[in-house]
Design a protein around this motif. Structure first.
Motif, PDB file in Angstrom:
ATOM      1  N   ARG B   9       0.964  -1.302  -0.197  1.00 56.13           N
ATOM      2  CA  ARG B   9      -0.063   0.168  -0.087  1.00 56.13           C
ATOM      3  C   ARG B   9       0.975   0.740  -0.604  1.00 56.13           C
ATOM      4  O   ARG B   9       2.633   1.061   0.749  1.00 56.13           O
ATOM      5  N   MET B  10       0.019   2.432  -0.429  1.00 56.88           N
ATOM      6  CA  MET B  10       1.017   3.536  -0.746  1.00 56.88           C
ATOM      7  C   MET B  10       1.294   3.948   0.637  1.00 56.88           C
ATOM      8  O   MET B  10       2.635   4.741   0.563  1.00 56.88           O
ATOM      9  N   GLU B  11       0.725   3.807   1.855  1.00 56.93           N
ATOM     10  CA  GLU B  11       1.458   3.778   3.459  1.00 56.93           C
ATOM     11  C   GLU B  11       2.543   3.402   3.828  1.00 56.93           C
ATOM     12  O   GLU B  11       3.369   3.947   4.373  1.00 56.93           O
ATOM     13  N   ILE B  13       5.363   2.286   1.684  1.00 56.97           N
ATOM     14  CA  ILE B  13       6.828   3.144   0.857  1.00 56.97           C
ATOM     15  C   ILE B  13       7.277   4.308   1.717  1.00 56.97           C
ATOM     16  O   ILE B  13       6.476   4.849   1.931  1.00 56.97           O
ATOM     17  N   TYR B  69       5.579   0.192  -4.438  1.00 63.50           N
ATOM     18  CA  TYR B  69       3.827   0.408  -4.831  1.00 63.50           C
ATOM     19  C   TYR B  69       3.350  -0.215  -5.264  1.00 63.50           C
ATOM     20  O   TYR B  69       3.339   0.188  -6.449  1.00 63.50           O
ATOM     21  N   GLY B  70       2.004  -1.345  -5.358  1.00 66.64           N
ATOM     22  CA  GLY B  70       1.597  -2.221  -6.180  1.00 66.64           C
ATOM     23  C   GLY B  70       1.773  -3.262  -6.291  1.00 66.64           C
ATOM     24  O   GLY B  70       1.355  -3.689  -6.920  1.00 66.64           O
TER      25      GLY B  70
ATOM     26  N   PHE C  29      -8.256   7.127   1.068  1.00 68.51           N
ATOM     27  CA  PHE C  29      -7.022   6.736   0.351  1.00 68.51           C
ATOM     28  C   PHE C  29      -7.224   5.366  -0.421  1.00 68.51           C
ATOM     29  O   PHE C  29      -7.294   5.591  -1.800  1.00 68.51           O
ATOM     30  N   LEU C  44      -3.159   1.884 -10.314  1.00 73.19           N
ATOM     31  CA  LEU C  44      -0.987   1.393  -9.754  1.00 73.19           C
ATOM     32  C   LEU C  44      -0.710   1.516 -11.528  1.00 73.19           C
ATOM     33  O   LEU C  44       0.232   2.344 -11.659  1.00 73.19           O
TER      34      LEU C  44
ATOM     35  N   ILE D  13       6.908   9.780   3.853  1.00 69.93           N
ATOM     36  CA  ILE D  13       6.620   9.809   2.935  1.00 69.93           C
ATOM     37  C   ILE D  13       5.808   8.588   1.921  1.00 69.93           C
ATOM     38  O   ILE D  13       5.996   7.565   2.547  1.00 69.93           O
ATOM     39  N   ASP D  14       5.172   8.996   1.408  1.00 70.96           N
ATOM     40  CA  ASP D  14       4.614   7.941  -0.198  1.00 70.96           C
ATOM     41  C   ASP D  14       5.246   7.667  -0.899  1.00 70.96           C
ATOM     42  O   ASP D  14       6.608   8.389  -1.162  1.00 70.96           O
ATOM     43  N   ALA D  15       4.587   6.962  -1.996  1.00 70.25           N
ATOM     44  CA  ALA D  15       5.467   6.895  -3.217  1.00 70.25           C
ATOM     45  C   ALA D  15       5.053   7.776  -3.987  1.00 70.25           C
ATOM     46  O   ALA D  15       6.349   7.230  -4.933  1.00 70.25           O
ATOM     47  N   PHE D  20       2.599  12.195   2.922  1.00 66.75           N
ATOM     48  CA  PHE D  20       1.151  11.283   2.339  1.00 66.75           C
ATOM     49  C   PHE D  20       0.372  12.081   3.282  1.00 66.75           C
ATOM     50  O   PHE D  20       0.652  12.615   4.943  1.00 66.75           O
TER      51      PHE D  20
END
Lengths: 136, 136, 136, 136
Positions: B9-11, B13, B69-70, C29, C44, D13-15, D20
Motif C-alpha cells: 500500500r501507499m503508506e 513506501i 507500490y502496487g 485513500f 497503479l 513519505i509515500d510512493a 502522505f
C-alpha cells in the motif's frame, strides 16, 4: 556509543495498549539517522544530494518489557561489524528514568546507490564514524 | 502451510520509493491474525472477549528483494516451534505473480493475559491449529 | 455509488483504544484507489506507468462514533464535484453489521504529473468514471 | 500562539515522494500534545492518571506545498474557539527555513472521560491555557 532518546507516541500504541512491535524498527531507523547525523544534516545530504541510502538486509529485535504511551526510551547505539559495503548496528533500549531493560534491536544495512538500488562501498566519512563506535 | 496475500500500500513506501523495512513486521502480524482466523473471527474473539493476545518476544526479517507500490505479496505461513506458552512462526514472502523471493520473517509470540500482561498456556484450539501446520 | 469495506486493524488503534483519527484519511485513500480500480489495476497503472497521481489539496472528516479493533467499516464513495483538473469525493462510513453512522470524510484531489508535480486535466477514463458516480 | 517544530521523517513519505496527506493530522496531534504540555508532562498526566483525553470530532486540512523527506516544519498553534466541553485549534504550517506556506490544519476536540468515552467539561487549567492563546 551514541545515545538517542525519544518519547513513545500515541501512534506507536496498539489495541493491547502497548507499543506495536514493528514500531521498534522505526525507532531503530531514527536512531541510525541520528548516528549518521554526527555531522548535522549528513543523512539527508547523502540521501537527497548523493542519492545514497542504507536499506536494511536483516533486522531483529528481542522484546523484554512492554512500553506504554508516554514512556521515554534511551537507545544506546553501537556498531558491531563493518564490511566493505555493509555494517551492523545494535541498539540497546532502556526506559527513562528507571533504566528498565526494554529491548535490543540489531540490523544490518548496505550502502546503496538509490538510483540503481545497487550496493556501493561505505562512504569514507561514514566508515570513519562507524569505526569510532565499533565494539568488539 | 497457510497462505496470506495482500497488496503493498501507499503508506508502506518510504522516501527511497520502496517498502519501509518495519512494514514487513506489520505484514507478519496481519498474516498471524489470518492464521488464527482459521475459525473466522477467532483472533478478535480471543483479543476482545477472552482478553488473550500474542505479544512478540522476538522478531527477525531477512530482506532480499525490495518491494514497490502496487506489488502484491504472498506469505506462506509455517509454525516452526510450539512451546507451553509460546510458539514460533515463519513467513516466506514471495512476490505475485513472478514468484521473486522477497523476504523471510520469523517471530516468536507468547500467549498473554492482556489484563495482567502475564503469560498463559496456549489456548487448546490454537495449539491444535499450530500443530496442524508445524514443520520439522 | 461505490462500496469499499475493510477491517479496523491493530495498527489503526491508539492509546485510548480507538482508531487514531488520522487513520480515517488512510481509509479514504484506500477507498479512492478502490474507486479508480473500477478497471482493475488502473490506479497503479496511472501511478507507475503514466506517472499520474491524485494528491489531496483539501481533506476533512467528521467523527461521530469511535471505532475499535475488529470493527469492519463500509465506505460508500460518492463524487460531489468534477472540475477540469480536480474532483471531490465523499465517503460515508458506517459500521458493519449494525450500520452505525461512524464518520464522513471528504477530500479534493488534483490530477498531477508526478514528474513535475504540476496539475493536469483529469484523464478521460477517470472523468467518465467520476461522472457515473456524481451526486447532485 | 505556541510554536512546535519537527522534521519530516522517512515514514511520513509515500510512493509519490511527498508526505502522505494523513500524516499532517499526526503532526496536528503532536502539536496539540505540545500545547497541553505547557506544564511539562500534563498531557500524559491527564491521559494516564485522570483518564481524560481529547478525541477529535472534526478535522480538516488545506494543503498548499508538498513536503519531502528532510524538510522541517514549524507549526503555529492557535485556539479559535472555546466551548464548555470542546475547543478548536488551528495549526499554520510553514517550512523552515524558507517560510513556505505549507498547510493549515484545523481540528475540534472534546474533553472526554476515557473510561466511559463520554464528554466532560474542559479541565480548568486547560481552559485557562486555551484562553491565553485564543485568537478572535
Amino acid at each position: 556509543m551514541v545515545i538517542y532518546e525519544r518519547p513513545v507516541r500515541m501512534e506507536d500504541i496498539d489495541a493491547a495498549g502497548i507499543v506495536f512491535f514493528p514500531r521498534f524498527f522505526v525507532y531503530a531507523f531514527e536512531a541510525m539517522e541520528h548516528f549518521v547525523n554526527d555531522v548535522p544534516g549528513r543523512h539527508l545530504e547523502l540521501f537527497t544530494k548523493e542519492r545514497i541510502g542504507f536499506p536494511v538486509v536483516r533486522a531483529a529485535c528481542d522484546y523484554r518489557v512492554p512500553l506504554r504511551y508516554g514512556d521515554v526510551i534511551r537507545m544506546a547505539i553501537s556498531v558491531t561489524k563493518i564490511g566493505t559495503t555493509s555494517c551492523s548496528f545494535r541498539y540497546d533500549i532502556t526506559r527513562v528514568p528507571d533504566g528498565a531493560d526494554v529491548a535490543t534491536v540489531e540490523h544490518v544495512v548496505v550502502a546503496t546507490d538509490l538510483k540503481t538500488l545497487t550496493k556501493i562501498p561505505l562512504p569514507d566519512d561514514i566508515r570513519s564514524l562507524l569505526g569510532a563506535h565499533l565494539i568488539t
